[in-house]
Motif scaffolding. Structure first.
Motif, PDB file in Angstrom:
ATOM      1  N   LEU A 159      50.894  55.665  42.719  1.00 56.14           N
ATOM      2  CA  LEU A 159      50.150  55.016  42.022  1.00 56.14           C
ATOM      3  C   LEU A 159      48.726  55.607  42.246  1.00 56.14           C
ATOM      4  O   LEU A 159      47.892  55.863  41.293  1.00 56.14           O
TER       5      LEU A 159
ATOM      6  N   MET B  81      47.966  58.821  40.421  1.00 54.66           N
ATOM      7  CA  MET B  81      47.709  58.496  38.949  1.00 54.66           C
ATOM      8  C   MET B  81      46.507  57.883  38.707  1.00 54.66           C
ATOM      9  O   MET B  81      46.088  57.706  37.508  1.00 54.66           O
ATOM     10  N   GLY B  82      45.818  57.348  39.830  1.00 56.91           N
ATOM     11  CA  GLY B  82      44.738  56.332  39.513  1.00 56.91           C
ATOM     12  C   GLY B  82      44.874  55.174  38.910  1.00 56.91           C
ATOM     13  O   GLY B  82      44.424  54.455  38.360  1.00 56.91           O
ATOM     14  N   LEU B  83      46.280  54.452  39.354  1.00 59.81           N
ATOM     15  CA  LEU B  83      46.909  53.379  38.616  1.00 59.81           C
ATOM     16  C   LEU B  83      46.820  52.041  39.605  1.00 59.81           C
ATOM     17  O   LEU B  83      47.243  51.148  39.189  1.00 59.81           O
ATOM     18  N   LEU B  84      46.318  52.212  41.132  1.00 54.25           N
ATOM     19  CA  LEU B  84      46.426  51.269  41.759  1.00 54.25           C
ATOM     20  C   LEU B  84      45.327  50.138  41.250  1.00 54.25           C
ATOM     21  O   LEU B  84      44.224  50.694  40.708  1.00 54.25           O
TER      22      LEU B  84
ATOM     23  N   GLU C  93      37.808  55.620  35.208  1.00 54.56           N
ATOM     24  CA  GLU C  93      39.053  55.411  34.524  1.00 54.56           C
ATOM     25  C   GLU C  93      39.108  56.562  33.140  1.00 54.56           C
ATOM     26  O   GLU C  93      40.088  56.736  33.094  1.00 54.56           O
TER      27      GLU C  93
ATOM     28  N   ARG D 235      42.056  59.034  32.803  1.00 53.40           N
ATOM     29  CA  ARG D 235      42.852  58.673  31.420  1.00 53.40           C
ATOM     30  C   ARG D 235      43.338  60.120  30.911  1.00 53.40           C
ATOM     31  O   ARG D 235      44.596  60.285  30.364  1.00 53.40           O
TER      32      ARG D 235
ATOM     33  N   ARG E  17      46.220  61.634  33.035  1.00 50.55           N
ATOM     34  CA  ARG E  17      47.610  61.023  32.741  1.00 50.55           C
ATOM     35  C   ARG E  17      48.246  61.543  31.501  1.00 50.55           C
ATOM     36  O   ARG E  17      47.811  61.342  30.515  1.00 50.55           O
TER      37      ARG E  17
END
Lengths: 309, 307
Positions: free
Chosen positions: A32, A35-38, A60, A64, A67
């Motif tokens: 995560l 992906m920068g999704l934490l 973000e 984006r 991703r």
């Protein structure tokens, strides 16, 4: 509270690398973070370079655009990873219509192509079906199709076969191998399963307590362990690796990230531990021929022994 | 389609049950329509004559059978008080109630989504707390009290709106707002809770990993899933709105079906009461049918089971 600590990995174009470890060892958090999704509360420091480009601190909007386009993620449970109220076709084709601005009809045509590429039978007929109308393996193919849509240079697969039947597992793994070859796409496979890792990855990073404890080409690491934790994992395998009557488990349980042991994080569960291990954290250092690394004070001895104590 | 037909069959049973129950209750409560109809100066003999004319001297089951017979022919009886058929009495009042109920419903739906979404996106901030408090108040304060306070403040003190009656759009403002508040409160809370829950689902993480924008994720991936629980509960809440109409119409002297019902009950105008109950039962059943169909449209997993 650090879930992951000092993890440093390199993946080359078209290469398949595995991250191996127990649940709670920081594997998924690493995925995560890539992906920068934490969640916003998480603090990611360090450096993530993709084709030489820094991803940490992009924000973000910056993440984006990366991703799906250059980094893609395949999740553990394909049923919950797919939106239940939209057809699989719409979920795949939105990669083209929303991300690339293609007209709906073209996006749909490409979605059928993708479904064929991941070998979903009767793709053109099944494109209007909903996720719950697919079997587990087919659902995971849909998730893989979504991830492949924009031809990312790196695919991260987080336990992609854990929720699937054993027979289906092998098919999905074969598909991932094949796609990574065809597309020259790098693959990071996250798994706790030694067999899965062995069948896919050329190199393996073994994680424990949020750190990499051993790293090297898969076969040498499997043949001769340089870290007691890896040795313990191998010993727990019931197959040809060991012909014992009873299954051997690594004693104890993974450390709580809020209360990590002093010194080596593995020492409370380690048969090799000496007083040095209780006080001094080991570094991840080259061992053997220098192509491998291990985070153990006694890696030479572990290598020599060839089997766990 | 088969499903709709089956549901319409259920609807007939429900309406029949409601009307039958009402028939019995009306005749069990004290109060004799013959006394009301004959007037305060009537002699006992005159009342008996009226009772005979109305068929009220018959045993209850005979009255019931003849009532059902009329019902099947579409005849709900005459209004003793207003003259003319009960159906036309209700039909005359229906537009006013329809206008009020639809305005309130529209208001609640239009306002609840932006408010609920704002509260969910800024969960546990001042925005969220003020919206949640407002919706809790709207949900829990009784209609009649809200109506009276609204008249005192906006009509009497500020002179902004007429206090009662109908005719202009200004007359509609207060009753529609008061009627919409309980539904609005429920909907805001449902939207907020639903959205917070859905945004934690793994498929939202998938959508983010696909590089979709926050707007696409919210309005495409989250919204439809969030609507499923919202619609389910909202369907049950619409019954509340129907009963709210009665109170609000009385408070604001709104010439609708609700006030007709209250008048009919106090005057023992059985035929009109029965007609209103039938209408209410019909409306309620239809609303629930619409909600269920909507539910199937939103959730493909349900759609399949119904087949």
């Amino acid at each position: 509270m650090p879930a992951v600590d000092g993890v440093s990995m390199t993946v080359n174009r078209g290469e398949r690398v595995a991250v191996l470890g127990e649940s709670g060892s920081g594997k998924s958090a690493t995925a995560l973070a890539l992906m920068g999704l934490l969640p916003g509360s998480a603090d990611v420091s360090g450096s993530i370079l993709l084709d030489g480009e820094e991803l940490v601190g992009r924000g973000e909007a910056g993440m984006r655009s990366v991703r799906g386009e250059r980094l893609a993620l395949v999740f553990q449970d394909p049923l919950s990873a797919l939106n239940p109220v939209y057809t699989v076709g719409r979920q795949i084709s939105e990669m083209f219509s929303r991300r690339r601005g293609l007209p709906e009809r073209e996006a749909r045509r490409r979605a059928v192509e993708l479904m064929e590429r991941v070998r979903i039978p009767h793709a053109a007929a099944r494109i209007d079906d909903y996720p719950h109308q697919f079997s587990g393996g087919m659902r995971q193919r849909v998730v893989i199709a979504m991830a492949l849509a924009l031809s990312p240079s790196l695919l991260i697969a987080d336990e992609p076969t854990t929720a699937l039947d054993v027979t289906v597992q092998a098919q999905i793994l074969a598909l991932l191998r094949q796609l990574s070859d065809e597309e020259d796409m790098a693959l990071i496979l996250i798994s706790h399963d030694l067999g899965v890792v062995a069948s896919v990855a050329q190199r393996v990073y073994v994680m424990y307590g949020g750190q990499i404890v051993e790293h090297g080409a898969t076969q040498p690491v499997y043949d001769r362990n340089a870290h007691p934790y890896t040795a313990g994992l191998m010993a727990s395998l019931p197959d040809q690796y060991s012909r014992r009557e009873r299954l051997v488990a690594v004693p104890g349980s993974p450390p709580d990230p809020r209360a990590l042991p002093a010194g080596c994080r593995f020492h409370p569960r380690c048969g090799w531990a000496e007083s040095l291990c209780e006080t001094t954290p080991p570094e991840l250092l080259p061992v053997d021929d220098g192509h491998r690394r291990s985070r153990c004070h006694f890696s030479d001895r572990v290598l020599q022994a060839g089997s766990p104590r | 389609m088969q499903y709709v037909i089956r549901r319409l069959g259920h609807a007939v049973v429900v309406i029949f049950g409601a009307v039958s129950l009402m028939f019995v209750i009306l005749r069990l409560v004290p109060g004799d329509p013959a006394i009301v109809y004959a007037g305060p100066s009537a002699t006992p003999e005159q009342i008996d004559v009226v009772r005979g004319e109305l068929g009220l001297d018959q045993p209850l089951y005979v009255q019931y059978v003849s009532f059902l017979g009329d019902l099947v022919r579409g005849d709900l009886g005459e209004s003793l008080r207003l003259g003319g058929s009960a159906v036309s009495a209700v039909a005359d009042r229906l537009p006013a109630t329809g206008l009020l109920a639809l305005s309130a419903m529209g208001l609640a739906v239009l306002l609840s989504f932006p408010l609920g979404i704002a509260a969910a996106r800024r969960a546990r901030t001042a925005v969220d707390y003020s919206i949640s408090t407002f919706s809790l108040l709207g949900q829990s304060l009784p209609n009649f009290w809200l109506g009276l306070v609204a008249i005192l403040v906006f009509s009497r003190a500020l002179g902004l709106t007429p206090s009662s009656g109908w005719g202009t759009w200004q007359h509609l403002i207060l009753p529609a707002i008061v009627l919409s508040l309980p539904l609005l409160g429920v909907l805001v809370r449902l939207v907020r809770a639903g959205l917070i829950e859905v945004m934690g689902e793994p498929y939202i993480l998938t959508a983010r990993s696909k590089g979709l924008t926050g707007r696409v994720i919210l309005y495409r991936h989250a919204m439809k899933n969030m609507l499923i629980p919202v619609i389910t509960v909202a369907g049950l809440q619409l019954g509340q709105l129907l009963s709210g109409t009665v109170i609000v119409e009385v408070v604001f002297a709104w010439p609708g079906v609700g006030r007709l019902l209250i008048d009919a009950i106090s005057n023992r105008d059985f035929a009109v009461v029965q007609a209103v109950v039938m209408l209410a039962a019909f409306t309620f059943v239809m609303l629930n049918l619409i909600v269920d169909l909507l539910y199937g449209y939103l959730d493909p997993r349900v759609r399949l089971e119904a087949k």
